[in-house]
Each structure stands twice: as structure tokens, then as C-alpha cells.
Design a protein around this motif. Structure first.
Motif, PDB file in Angstrom:
ATOM      1  N   TYR A 164    -105.625 -33.687 -21.579  1.00 19.95           N
ATOM      2  CA  TYR A 164    -106.430 -32.924 -22.496  1.00 19.95           C
ATOM      3  C   TYR A 164    -105.433 -32.463 -23.504  1.00 19.95           C
ATOM      4  O   TYR A 164    -105.716 -32.573 -24.814  1.00 19.95           O
ATOM      5  CB  TYR A 164    -106.786 -31.546 -21.831  1.00 19.95           C
TER       6      TYR A 164
ATOM      7  N   LEU B 209    -113.183 -37.638 -22.933  1.00 21.03           N
ATOM      8  CA  LEU B 209    -112.737 -37.060 -24.186  1.00 21.03           C
ATOM      9  C   LEU B 209    -113.085 -38.138 -25.015  1.00 21.03           C
ATOM     10  O   LEU B 209    -113.360 -37.732 -26.481  1.00 21.03           O
ATOM     11  CB  LEU B 209    -111.233 -36.668 -24.235  1.00 21.03           C
TER      12      LEU B 209
ATOM     13  N   THR C 269    -110.669 -38.080 -17.252  1.00 24.67           N
ATOM     14  CA  THR C 269    -110.622 -37.209 -18.315  1.00 24.67           C
ATOM     15  C   THR C 269    -110.685 -37.834 -19.697  1.00 24.67           C
ATOM     16  O   THR C 269    -111.325 -37.532 -20.858  1.00 24.67           O
ATOM     17  CB  THR C 269    -109.404 -36.486 -18.068  1.00 24.67           C
TER      18      THR C 269
ATOM     19  N   VAL D 198    -114.398 -27.100 -19.272  1.00 29.59           N
ATOM     20  CA  VAL D 198    -113.693 -28.102 -18.489  1.00 29.59           C
ATOM     21  C   VAL D 198    -114.374 -27.975 -17.029  1.00 29.59           C
ATOM     22  O   VAL D 198    -114.021 -26.978 -16.567  1.00 29.59           O
ATOM     23  CB  VAL D 198    -112.435 -28.527 -18.339  1.00 29.59           C
TER      24      VAL D 198
END
Length: 127
Positions: free
Chosen positions: A92, A55, A51, A77
Motif C-alpha cells: 500500500y 490496487l 494487494t 482495506v
């Protein structure tokens, strides 16, 4: 007019698509896999690491047009396993701040290269 956005600070497209497209005041990023640019590999098999990597790739593309995550208005997502939603969500949340972008998140059957997560965003150039 439609403008293609590309940077070597994020992985290149693995098919016939652009890293991002800018049109008027909007920037549409293609889904970003958790691929480390320098190695062309996943950082690990861990959803947290993947993740973060996805990002960071989003950030790199946005920076190419002088934007940051605060310009993101919508995210999607894709998760290989919805049971890992909470771990993804913790990462996140560390990247975005209020007012948070609108978001959809869901499990999919498979992601390219066996990734655990893929994140796409839409950003607005002027807030």
C-alpha cells in the motif's frame, strides 16, 4: 447528477453494483478484489500479489475518469487475516505518497471468492 463509471481494464462487477459512481466532485469506487482481468482469477494466494492486484484495479478505474491515486482521499482495506496487515501495508505504501489518504483497515470474516484483501476508495476530481 450520478454517473456510472465502468472500464474493461478492471474486473466487472460480480453483483448488482457499479465499479464506481461519480457524483459532483467525488468518485466512489466499489471494493476491488484482487482479480486479474484477463484471467478472472487471483494472481496468487500471496497477500502481496493480491494487494498489488487490487490496487492496480483501483488505478484502472480511476484512469477511466482521468484520475490517479493522488486523487484518493479515503480508503478502506478489508483483510481476511489481520496478521497480514504489515505485508499489505508495505505494498500500500508503495502506491500512495504524502499526504496519504485517510484509511480504515480491518479483518473481516470472509471476502468474496475467498480473497485475502479487498480495497475500496473515494477520490476527489479536483485537488
Amino acid at each position: 447528477m450520478k454517473k456510472q463509471i465502468s472500464t474493461n481494464q478492471a474486473p466487472g462487477a460480480i453483483g448488482p453494483y457499479s465499479q464506481a459512481i461519480e457524483i459532483d466532485n467525488l468518485v466512489f469506487l466499489s471494493g476491488q478484489l484482487p482479480i486479474v482481468t484477463e484471467t478472472n482469477e487471483f494472481p496468487s494466494e500471496d497477500i502481496v500479489d493480491q494487494t498489488k492486484c487490487s490496487l492496480e484495479n483501483v488505478k484502472a478505474i480511476l484512469e477511466e475518469v482521468g484520475l490517479g491515486l493522488e486523487h484518493v482521499i479515503k480508503t478502506t482495506v478489508y483483510l481476511a487475516d489481520i496478521a497480514e496487515f504489515a505485508k499489505m501495508n508495505d505494498v500500500y505504501a508503495s502506491y500512495f505518497s504524502a499526504p496519504y489518504p485517510a484509511r480504515s483497515a480491518f479483518e473481516v470474516a470472509n471476502l468474496p471468492k475467498g480473497a485475502k484483501v479487498e480495497i475500496e476508495v473515494v477520490a476527489v476530481k479536483s485537488l
